[in-house]
Motif scaffolding. Structure first.
Motif, PDB file in Angstrom:
ATOM      1  N   LYS A 139       8.223   3.331   6.211  1.00  0.00           N
ATOM      2  CA  LYS A 139       7.310   3.673   5.274  1.00  0.00           C
ATOM      3  C   LYS A 139       6.370   3.297   6.478  1.00  0.00           C
ATOM      4  CE  LYS A 139       7.717   6.367   1.509  1.00  0.00           C
ATOM      5  NZ  LYS A 139       7.189   6.096  -0.106  1.00  0.00           N
ATOM      6  N   VAL A 140       6.093   2.219   6.408  1.00  0.00           N
ATOM      7  CA  VAL A 140       5.416   1.403   7.458  1.00  0.00           C
ATOM      8  C   VAL A 140       5.665   1.102   8.704  1.00  0.00           C
ATOM      9  CG1 VAL A 140       4.277  -1.164   7.716  1.00  0.00           C
ATOM     10  CG2 VAL A 140       5.217  -0.480   5.848  1.00  0.00           C
ATOM     11  N   MET A 179       0.428  -1.151   0.336  1.00  0.00           N
ATOM     12  CA  MET A 179       0.045   0.133   0.472  1.00  0.00           C
ATOM     13  C   MET A 179       0.862   0.966   0.356  1.00  0.00           C
ATOM     14  SD  MET A 179      -3.236  -0.470   1.875  1.00  0.00           S
ATOM     15  CE  MET A 179      -3.559  -1.675   3.419  1.00  0.00           C
ATOM     16  N   MET A 180       2.187   1.070   0.594  1.00  0.00           N
ATOM     17  CA  MET A 180       2.911   2.224   0.935  1.00  0.00           C
ATOM     18  C   MET A 180       3.380   2.182  -0.480  1.00  0.00           C
ATOM     19  SD  MET A 180       2.634   3.560   3.773  1.00  0.00           S
ATOM     20  CE  MET A 180       0.532   2.809   3.689  1.00  0.00           C
ATOM     21  N   GLY A 186       1.347   4.276  -3.014  1.00  0.00           N
ATOM     22  CA  GLY A 186       0.947   5.611  -2.885  1.00  0.00           C
ATOM     23  C   GLY A 186      -0.203   5.718  -2.611  1.00  0.00           C
ATOM     24  N   PHE A 187      -0.767   4.698  -1.280  1.00  0.00           N
ATOM     25  CA  PHE A 187      -2.028   4.966  -0.491  1.00  0.00           C
ATOM     26  C   PHE A 187      -2.196   5.696   0.628  1.00  0.00           C
ATOM     27  CE2 PHE A 187      -3.661   0.855  -3.590  1.00  0.00           C
ATOM     28  CZ  PHE A 187      -4.333   2.090  -4.220  1.00  0.00           C
ATOM     29  N   MET A 188      -0.684   6.132   1.114  1.00  0.00           N
ATOM     30  CA  MET A 188      -0.799   6.818   2.299  1.00  0.00           C
ATOM     31  C   MET A 188      -1.883   8.028   2.824  1.00  0.00           C
ATOM     32  SD  MET A 188       1.150   6.027   5.431  1.00  0.00           S
ATOM     33  CE  MET A 188       1.497   7.062   6.480  1.00  0.00           C
ATOM     34  N   GLN A 222      -9.797  -1.499  17.318  1.00  0.00           N
ATOM     35  CA  GLN A 222      -8.721  -2.391  17.547  1.00  0.00           C
ATOM     36  C   GLN A 222      -7.874  -2.806  15.903  1.00  0.00           C
ATOM     37  OE1 GLN A 222      -9.595  -6.689  17.451  1.00  0.00           O
ATOM     38  NE2 GLN A 222      -7.521  -7.083  18.257  1.00  0.00           N
ATOM     39  N   ASN A 223      -6.833  -2.659  16.161  1.00  0.00           N
ATOM     40  CA  ASN A 223      -6.065  -2.283  15.021  1.00  0.00           C
ATOM     41  C   ASN A 223      -5.072  -3.044  14.477  1.00  0.00           C
ATOM     42  OD1 ASN A 223      -7.192   1.128  13.987  1.00  0.00           O
ATOM     43  ND2 ASN A 223      -5.803   1.379  16.403  1.00  0.00           N
ATOM     44  N   LEU A 224      -4.972  -3.507  13.409  1.00  0.00           N
ATOM     45  CA  LEU A 224      -4.166  -4.608  12.909  1.00  0.00           C
ATOM     46  C   LEU A 224      -3.681  -4.599  11.425  1.00  0.00           C
ATOM     47  CD1 LEU A 224      -7.080  -7.966  13.239  1.00  0.00           C
ATOM     48  CD2 LEU A 224      -4.891  -6.752  15.019  1.00  0.00           C
ATOM     49  N   LEU A 225      -1.882  -4.533  11.589  1.00  0.00           N
ATOM     50  CA  LEU A 225      -1.602  -4.054  10.617  1.00  0.00           C
ATOM     51  C   LEU A 225      -0.405  -5.510  10.412  1.00  0.00           C
ATOM     52  CD1 LEU A 225       0.562  -0.624   9.779  1.00  0.00           C
ATOM     53  CD2 LEU A 225       1.372  -2.732   9.652  1.00  0.00           C
ATOM     54  N   PHE A 226      -0.987  -5.680   9.043  1.00  0.00           N
ATOM     55  CA  PHE A 226      -0.271  -7.115   8.202  1.00  0.00           C
ATOM     56  C   PHE A 226       0.865  -6.288   7.252  1.00  0.00           C
ATOM     57  CE2 PHE A 226      -3.281  -9.629  11.277  1.00  0.00           C
ATOM     58  CZ  PHE A 226      -2.439 -10.347  11.204  1.00  0.00           C
TER      59      PHE A 226
END
Length: 450
Positions: free
Chosen positions: A197-198, A165-166, A169-171, A186-190
């Motif tokens: 950037k991540v 995603m980075m 250019g989806f930031m 609740q947030n989950l990042l994979f």
């Protein structure tokens, strides 16, 4: 805590999932939890924010879907309670298929929304009531800004393949989404890799996250064997490809990755002419239905070869891919990990083969540094004809090598460095530059005092 969970959990029953999910898991043929599932599921069920680092093919989709389906549980209300963001339409479709598979005994309402087709049908589905939305960031914001999407009931936000995603250019869209959704969630990042950037996104997005990392960052899947061939030019790459694919028994379901749409089309047309098996090409210029149909035919075993660019790579989830062939070396080094993750999925064995010309070897060394291993190199088989590199292609390779050397050393001046403008001076007899000589002659002929 994650290590303890991994020791204690050996079956899906150990997660204390409900009967609906366990029945769906059994029917899907999942034998035992993968390491990412063993570590992530208990933490997600306990309500923690998660930073998950895992390659594709390690079971990470089920690692976040199972606790999510348990949490959302049943159809309720009008507006979405969970959103999963993914970089490409193919990945959105893949995640949606996984929800259908694992949530088949629930009444949960879910849909995938993405660009490439009109939003009318997507809006109609949402308006009937929805529990889970899988979306690309751009299309999600489009529907929200049109007033077609209400996000005030959101309780869970998941970002899958954050590194891609980075890269795409989806930031800006992700930041917009974070501004309009409830803070209490609740947030989950994979992510398969953790570029700067991540890391920055995770700091903005996650609150006191638990880090789950099943393999060292950017390490290729262990069940994938890798081999590198130095191949001098395009014509020899084609000859090498033809040589390998003659073995229909071993190379029975193959994904061939190219760097450009043009090469994808050229390789696909070559394979069609050779009549080695059914072939399809997928890239950014292909229509949505064409890409979907190609992927379904490949999954179903009707197509032996799928030629793809990296844009299309993330949505390919086929468990029995025998080989991935990197016809071109990717310039985005993390893409190498994602490419070879298309084979060796679900703990099956797979093989990755990479072709690299002299200029591409620069990128191979960078990839080796990223994955912390040297790619095993083999000589070209004697049966493969090595063609002479055409002048234009040789020039392109030489210019690319010059650019690489300048990148490493800004003071480097190679054979192809840009010539500085020469200040006006008296005509000279030198003939080093034919163009200059031509203009000097012309000037001499037509010169005269005004």
């Amino acid at each position: 805590m994650a290590e303890e969970a991994e020791k204690e959990i050996s079956t899906f029953e150990d997660f204390k999932l409900n009967k609906q999910l366990l029945n769906a898991i059994a029917e899907a043929g999942y034998q035992k939890p993968t390491p990412i599932q063993q570590q992530a599921i208990p933490l997600i069920m306990a309500g923690h924010d998660i930073l998950g680092i895992a390659q594709t093919g390690t079971g990470k989709t089920a690692a976040y879907l199972l606790p999510l389906l348990l949490k959302v549980k049943y159809a309720q209300g009008q507006h979405p309670r969970a959103i999963i963001l993914a970089p490409t339409r193919e990945l959105v479709m893949q995640i949606t298929e996984n929800i259908a598979l694992l949530g088949k005994y629930t009444d949960l309402r879910f849909t995938g929304i993405y660009g490439g087709l009109g939003p009318k049908t997507q809006i109609e589905t949402i308006s009937k009531g929805i529990d889970i939305i899988v979306a690309t960031p751009k299309r999600l914001m489009e529907l929200y800004l049109k007033g077609e999407l209400v996000l005030k009931e959101l309780k869970t936000l998941i970002l899958d393949e954050a590194d891609k995603m980075m890269d795409m250019g989806f930031m800006p869209q992700i930041r917009q989404i974070l501004e309009v959704i409830p803070r209490k969630r609740q947030n989950l990042l994979f992510s398969a890799t953790m570029p700067e950037k991540v890391v920055q996104l995770s700091e903005e997005f996650l609150e006191f996250p638990m880090r789950v990392e099943v393999t060292p960052q950017a390490t290729p899947v262990e069940t994938v064997s890798q081999v590198l061939y130095q191949v001098p030019n395009l014509r020899t790459k084609i000859a090498m490809l033809e040589y390998l694919l003659q073995d229909a028994e071993e190379f029975n379901r193959v994904i061939i990755f190219t760097r450009s749409k043009r090469n994808a089309e050229s390789v696909a047309k070559f394979l069609e002419r050779q009549e080695l098996g059914e072939v399809r090409a997928i890239h950014g210029n292909k229509g949505q239905n064409t890409r979907i149909n190609a992927m379904e035919a490949f999954k179903g075993g009707e197509v032996r070869f799928l030629v793809a660019t990296d844009v299309a790579a993330r949505g390919i989830d086929v468990s029995m891919v025998s080989h991935v062939i990197n016809f071109d070396v990717p310039f985005v080094y993390e893409d190498y990990v994602h490419r070879i993750g298309r084979t060796g999925r679900a703990e099956n064995e797979g093989a990755s083969i990479t072709f690299a010309n002299e200029a591409e070897m620069y990128h191979i060394r960078k990839i080796e540094k990223l994955i912390r291993m040297q790619l095993p190199e083999q000589p070209l088989p004697p049966a493969v004809e090595v063609f002479k590199t055409p002048f234009e292609e040789q020039q392109e390779i030489a210019m690319e090598i010059d650019r690489q050397k300048r990148r490493e050393n800004p003071d480097f001046k190679g054979a192809f460095h840009e010539k500085k403008a020469i200040p006006k001076a008296k005509p000279t007899k030198t003939r080093r530059d034919p163009k200059a000589s031509f203009w000097q002659k012309t000037k001499k002929k037509g010169s005269g005092k005004r």
